[in-house]
Design a protein around this motif. Structure first.
Motif, PDB file in Angstrom:
ATOM      1  N   GLN A 116       1.085  -1.289   0.187  1.00  0.00           N
ATOM      2  CA  GLN A 116       0.014   0.177  -0.200  1.00  0.00           C
ATOM      3  C   GLN A 116       0.706   1.264   0.069  1.00  0.00           C
ATOM      4  N   ASP A 117       2.239   1.306   0.267  1.00  0.00           N
ATOM      5  CA  ASP A 117       3.260   2.281   0.691  1.00  0.00           C
ATOM      6  C   ASP A 117       3.276   3.159  -0.855  1.00  0.00           C
ATOM      7  N   GLU A 396     -10.503   2.303   2.048  1.00  0.00           N
ATOM      8  CA  GLU A 396      -9.374   3.220   2.779  1.00  0.00           C
ATOM      9  C   GLU A 396      -8.553   2.092   2.575  1.00  0.00           C
ATOM     10  N   THR A 397      -8.421   1.216   1.583  1.00  0.00           N
ATOM     11  CA  THR A 397      -6.897   0.075   1.006  1.00  0.00           C
ATOM     12  C   THR A 397      -6.281   1.357   0.139  1.00  0.00           C
ATOM     13  N   PRO A 470     -13.516   8.146  -8.380  1.00  0.00           N
ATOM     14  CA  PRO A 470     -13.119   6.985  -7.794  1.00  0.00           C
ATOM     15  C   PRO A 470     -12.740   5.333  -8.373  1.00  0.00           C
ATOM     16  N   VAL A 471     -11.795   5.869  -9.349  1.00  0.00           N
ATOM     17  CA  VAL A 471     -11.454   4.700 -10.006  1.00  0.00           C
ATOM     18  C   VAL A 471     -10.094   3.991  -9.174  1.00  0.00           C
ATOM     19  N   GLY A 472      -9.310   4.626  -8.387  1.00  0.00           N
ATOM     20  CA  GLY A 472      -9.023   3.754  -7.162  1.00  0.00           C
ATOM     21  C   GLY A 472      -9.762   2.930  -6.503  1.00  0.00           C
ATOM     22  N   GLN A 476      -9.495  -1.120  -6.735  1.00  0.00           N
ATOM     23  CA  GLN A 476      -9.289  -2.090  -5.696  1.00  0.00           C
ATOM     24  C   GLN A 476     -11.196  -2.783  -5.209  1.00  0.00           C
ATOM     25  N   TYR A 477     -12.240  -2.713  -5.061  1.00  0.00           N
ATOM     26  CA  TYR A 477     -13.023  -3.105  -5.224  1.00  0.00           C
ATOM     27  C   TYR A 477     -13.038  -4.279  -6.284  1.00  0.00           C
TER      28      TYR A 477
END
Length: 514
Positions: A116-117, A396-397, A470-472, A476-477
């Motif tokens: 995630q970093d 959140e991720t 919200p592509v990110g 992620q979903y």
């Protein structure tokens, strides 16, 4: 922009052939004043003299030091490596470097780094170095082309994170591109061409419906919004088939109002130019499909984009008009500036035919959501607790957060009408909630969530521009969905085919020896 990952020590990172190196230094790692490598030694001296603090965003710029192959080295403190702290560190580092026209950049993590970093660091860098150029007469090309991220340890998760981030950035920047384009360069027809271009690869299909096809479907709410516009509407249906046909798809529905004047309920002139961003939901769907083409996830996804302008000509729908939606429900249009929910409701009804596992609509829907949540979190509304939890966690991720809002039945009282089954507005109070309650009427046959991105899809002021959100969150979903369904990538070489090829090769060798 191209990303790659390497396992390197700090000493080796400083000798790599890059134009500049960003060293992300966490506050829990104390530099060694007696170290052989120069960065640690010089950082320790700077701390001792009070010239550097171990807090997020503190930077120390070094130039052409002995023992460093690269001219520029910027040490930036990432504190506890929380997402916001890594973002601050990368922004500060890039601010110190961007004037140098860096083409090849190294980013090195000191100490432990999580997947995630890496994603946060690279996404922040991509966002900070992005610039819109399409309609400029003398565009300045982006100098930064290649980024090599490194850490002192190796793991499949780190390499996979860089691969995912490569696809994510491609999707985010495509979403930014289309949202940033002026409305005369991003008409419904232009969006349709973009969708076809994205869906030209293997595992994709794209169908574009025009006014006649939409009328045949009975999309009266969608057509009502479009009837005042000279630009013809387009209903875009994108399909990504990465899994067996038996797997129920996730359906993404993006609001595609390519320019919103408000119609007869016309908006004030101030900042109306920003209504080109009212197709941010559609842009995010295009961005997700761009990323899917790179990741090749073993899932099925459908993208639906009802695209039109909302204009106030003599044929435009009027306050008080009643229209019949594709679902058969009649709608009293009390405010023509509440048009997004009208195009979305017909798209949501259309989504039923895919027997979806989930439907998520994405829309710059209400100013009320901006008042409620500002520009930090997108509004999340859902009739399904499991889907809501999955989207919240994905936010959140990914660092693209949302916040769940209520959907109590009492909020729907204001949508009652004497002249139709439902009105399209319910007054100013809880406007984002009542808008979601309107959409909920058309989602009873599937798990549904609504993302109101009115506060997060673009920035105003001096930094005016699309964010790509919200592509990110959505990507992620879908990554989580693919993992939950047991396959992360398409099996492009089935075992049976591989076995056949091996058998053929073996027989050929045997025949040759004979």
């Amino acid at each position: 922009m191209n990303f790659e990952y390497q396992k390197l020590s700090l000493s080796h990172a400083m000798t790599a052939s890059v134009d500049a190196l960003v060293v992300l230094w966490p506050s829990q790692v104390l530099p060694d004043a007696k170290a052989v490598e120069p960065v640690s030694r010089l950082l320790a001296q700077a701390i001792a003299h009070g010239d550097f603090e171990l807090k997020a965003g503190s930077v120390l710029s070094l130039y052409s030091q002995p023992g460093m192959a690269t001219r520029h080295v910027v040490v930036s403190c990432s504190a506890d490596n929380q997402p916001g702290q890594i973002r601050s560190a990368m922004l500060a580092a890039w601010a110190a470097l961007k004037a140098s026209k860096i083409k090849r950049l190294g980013v090195h993590f000191v100490g432990e780094a999580a997947a995630q970093d890496l994603q946060m660091a690279l996404c922040t860098l991509a966002d900070a170095s992005y610039s819109y150029t399409t309609t400029l007469s003398k565009p300045k090309a982006r100098s930064l082309k290649n980024v090599r991220v490194s850490a002192t340890h190796e793991s499949p998760e780190l390499r996979q994170s860089v691969t995912h981030t490569q696809a994510l950035v491609a999707g985010v920047e495509l979403a930014k591109e289309w949202a940033n384009r002026p409305a005369n360069h991003a008409t419904p027809t232009h969006l349709a061409h973009a969708a076809k271009s994205i869906a030209a690869g293997r595992h994709f299909k794209c169908e574009v419906l025009g006014p006649k096809e939409v009328a045949k479907l009975g999309m009266g709410a969608f057509m009502a919004v479009a009837q005042g516009a000279a630009e013809p509407l387009r209903f875009i249906v994108m399909r990504y088939n990465g899994a067996a046909p038996s797997q129920a798809p996730v359906v993404l529905v993006g609001k595609g109002i390519t320019f919103d004047t408000g119609g007869i309920s016309i908006k004030p002139a101030g900042e109306m130019d920003e209504m080109k961003y009212d197709m941010g939901g559609a842009a995010s769907v295009l961005g997700v499909f761009k990323a899917l083409g790179e990741l090749k996830l073993a899932i099925n996804v459908v993208g639906l984009i009802p695209a039109t302008e909302n204009m106030p000509d003599g044929l435009a729908v009027k306050p008080g008009d009643v229209v019949t939606s594709m679902s058969g429900q009649t709608i009293e249009i009390l405010n023509t500036d509440a048009e997004g929910r009208l195009v979305l409701c017909d798209a949501l009804t259309y989504a039923e035919r895919f027997q979806p596992s989930a439907v998520i609509d994405i829309a710059t829907l209400t100013g009320a959501c901006v008042i409620a949540l500002g520009a930090v979190r997108s509004g999340l509304f859902s009739s399904d607790d499991t889907l809501a939890a999955q989207l919240h966690q994905a936010g959140e991720t990914s660092g693209d957060p949302c916040w769940r809002m209520p959907l109590d039945d009492d909020y729907a009282d204001g949508l009652k009408s004497r002249f139709a089954d439902v009105a399209n507005v319910a007054g100013r109070a809880a406007g984002s909630v009542t808008a979601a309650k309107f959409l909920q009427r058309f989602t009873k046959s599937f798990a549904w969530a609504h993302l109101d991105i009115a506060g997060t899809a673009w920035r105003s002021g001096a930094a005016k521009g699309a964010t790509g959100r919200p592509v990110g969150l959505l990507l992620q979903y879908l990554l989580n969905f693919a993992q939950a369904n047991g396959a992360a990538k398409i099996n492009t070489k089935p075992k049976a085919l591989d076995a056949l090829r091996t058998e053929v090769k073996s027989k050929s060798r045997a025949k040759g020896k004979a």
